[in-house]
Design a protein around this motif. Sequence first.
Motif, short mmCIF file in Angstrom:
data_model
loop_
_atom_site.label_atom_id
_atom_site.label_comp_id
_atom_site.label_asym_id
_atom_site.label_seq_id
_atom_site.Cartn_x
_atom_site.Cartn_y
_atom_site.Cartn_z
N CYS A 197 0.84 -1.20 0.00
CA CYS A 197 0.00 0.00 0.00
C CYS A 197 0.87 1.25 0.00
CB CYS A 197 -0.90 0.03 1.23
SG CYS A 197 -1.96 -1.42 1.42
N GLU A 235 -3.63 4.14 0.16
CA GLU A 235 -4.06 3.94 -1.22
C GLU A 235 -3.85 2.48 -1.61
OE1 GLU A 235 -3.39 6.79 -4.78
OE2 GLU A 235 -1.80 5.28 -4.91
N THR A 236 -4.93 1.81 -1.95
CA THR A 236 -4.86 0.41 -2.36
C THR A 236 -6.17 0.02 -3.03
OG1 THR A 236 -4.57 -1.88 -1.61
CG2 THR A 236 -5.68 -0.38 -0.09
N ASP A 237 -6.09 -0.92 -3.95
CA ASP A 237 -7.30 -1.50 -4.55
C ASP A 237 -7.88 -2.60 -3.68
OD1 ASP A 237 -7.21 0.11 -6.83
OD2 ASP A 237 -5.91 -1.27 -7.91
N TYR A 238 -7.10 -3.03 -2.70
CA TYR A 238 -7.52 -4.13 -1.83
C TYR A 238 -8.55 -3.65 -0.81
CZ TYR A 238 -7.08 -8.22 1.24
OH TYR A 238 -7.34 -9.34 1.99
N ASP A 239 -9.49 -4.50 -0.46
CA ASP A 239 -10.51 -4.15 0.54
C ASP A 239 -9.90 -4.29 1.94
OD1 ASP A 239 -12.76 -3.61 1.99
OD2 ASP A 239 -13.89 -5.37 1.33
N LYS A 257 -8.61 4.48 -3.50
CA LYS A 257 -7.97 3.84 -4.64
C LYS A 257 -7.07 4.80 -5.42
CE LYS A 257 -11.52 0.31 -5.42
NZ LYS A 257 -12.48 -0.27 -6.41
N ASP A 258 -7.33 6.13 -5.29
CA ASP A 258 -6.60 7.04 -6.18
C ASP A 258 -6.37 8.46 -5.67
OD1 ASP A 258 -9.16 8.03 -6.31
OD2 ASP A 258 -9.51 7.45 -8.38
#
Length: 435
Positions: A197, A235-239, A257-258
């Motif tokens: 992350c 920041e991460t796409d992971y839940d 996410k961004d």
Amino acid sequence: MSNITEYKKTSRPIKVLQFGEGGFLRGFIDWMIKKMNDSGEFNSNVVVVQPIANGLCEKLNAQNGLYTHIIRGSEGTETTLIDVIDSCINPYKDYNAYINLAKNQDLRFIVSNTTEAGIAFDETDKFDGTLPKSFPAKLTVLMYERFKNNLNGFILLPCELIDRNGDKLKKTVLQYADLWNLGDNFKTFIEKENVFCNTLVDRINTGYPKDEKIDLPYNDEMLNTSEYFHLFVIETDYDLEKEMPFSKAGLNVIVTKDALERYRTRKVRILNGSHTSIVPYALLSELETIGDCMENDEIKSFLSKCLFEEIIPTLDLPEDELKSYAESVLVRFSNPYIKHYLMSIALNSVSKFVVRVLPSIKVYKERFGKYPTNLIFGFSKLIEFYKIGTPNDSPEIIEAIKNATLREILSNTALWGEDLSDLEEALINANPFFR
């Protein structure tokens, strides 16, 4: 007076590995874990790894990992006994204990704070059964042991204040995998089974209150203090919230996410940039704390000009938002309970300047066709401090500045990441020290 070790500590699974035993992580991550545990939404203790040879492991273990964290400000006072640290391992003294951490099936999260200089690649590091020097190399040998034992990967939350810290940490680990020929399968494990992350942290932690007496029912050599304000942007796409429920515990944590860059730029340039700009100047003026700076008309005026006249005009965010955040920073700096020692902030000032202040100087020049007067003066004081003051940095960096000419210093790309010779005239004009 009782002994802090007499207080009962709850046994929990060790899900978090923490590189760094200093005041910041203990007053930020460990405090958050305590909050999540108390909310009933999380159940974890922490194992701490001392990232440098000389650290606080011995003192922390002597207190059974227990310490007090005190938050103070205009909001009031909050005192909490933090009971989440299971133990602290010094890998310089017990390498096997460090490597064996990889075999803990409960381990899921890795957090770190090794300063801006911590996430770096050192090609001289060896994979030979001894402890490597750099933090990413230490991490790589641990992750390789994890891979060999066919266990799940980690969620990594580096707290070092560098741009896209998670991305850089991942890249550096992969560099070591290549350097040491650890194989494509290990590299696939790094890429696919671990979540790196990018993060931003914001809280003023001031560590042990050296010059005041805090009344506690026990002796606490690891007492830690901070302000109320805290912000953790991840920041991460992971839940992530499904495994680490920050929001359910009422913590000011943003998982996005961004949008990290928006928060990072504001914080690094305004809060950290103003810190780095004033510290050498203040130390050369024989001040000791940020609070002293806020009571000194000359330094306070300099700080205000840096913020409102030179840093804010370089940022592409709504002006009202930037001014509001800058005003909040001044309020935080003026917190009478915050004893934030300038020499503590001065650690690794050169690498901090490159990240926190140099971008503002460069953008200001691009936009206005001239160098910012106050930030340049702050830079000149940084170099002056390394020449005649008591800098807290690596011997190599101190030597590269102390006995070099201004032109040699500015052209040394190893210090600044680029040639800054164009700044020579501006620095000479700003500071009589160089004339």
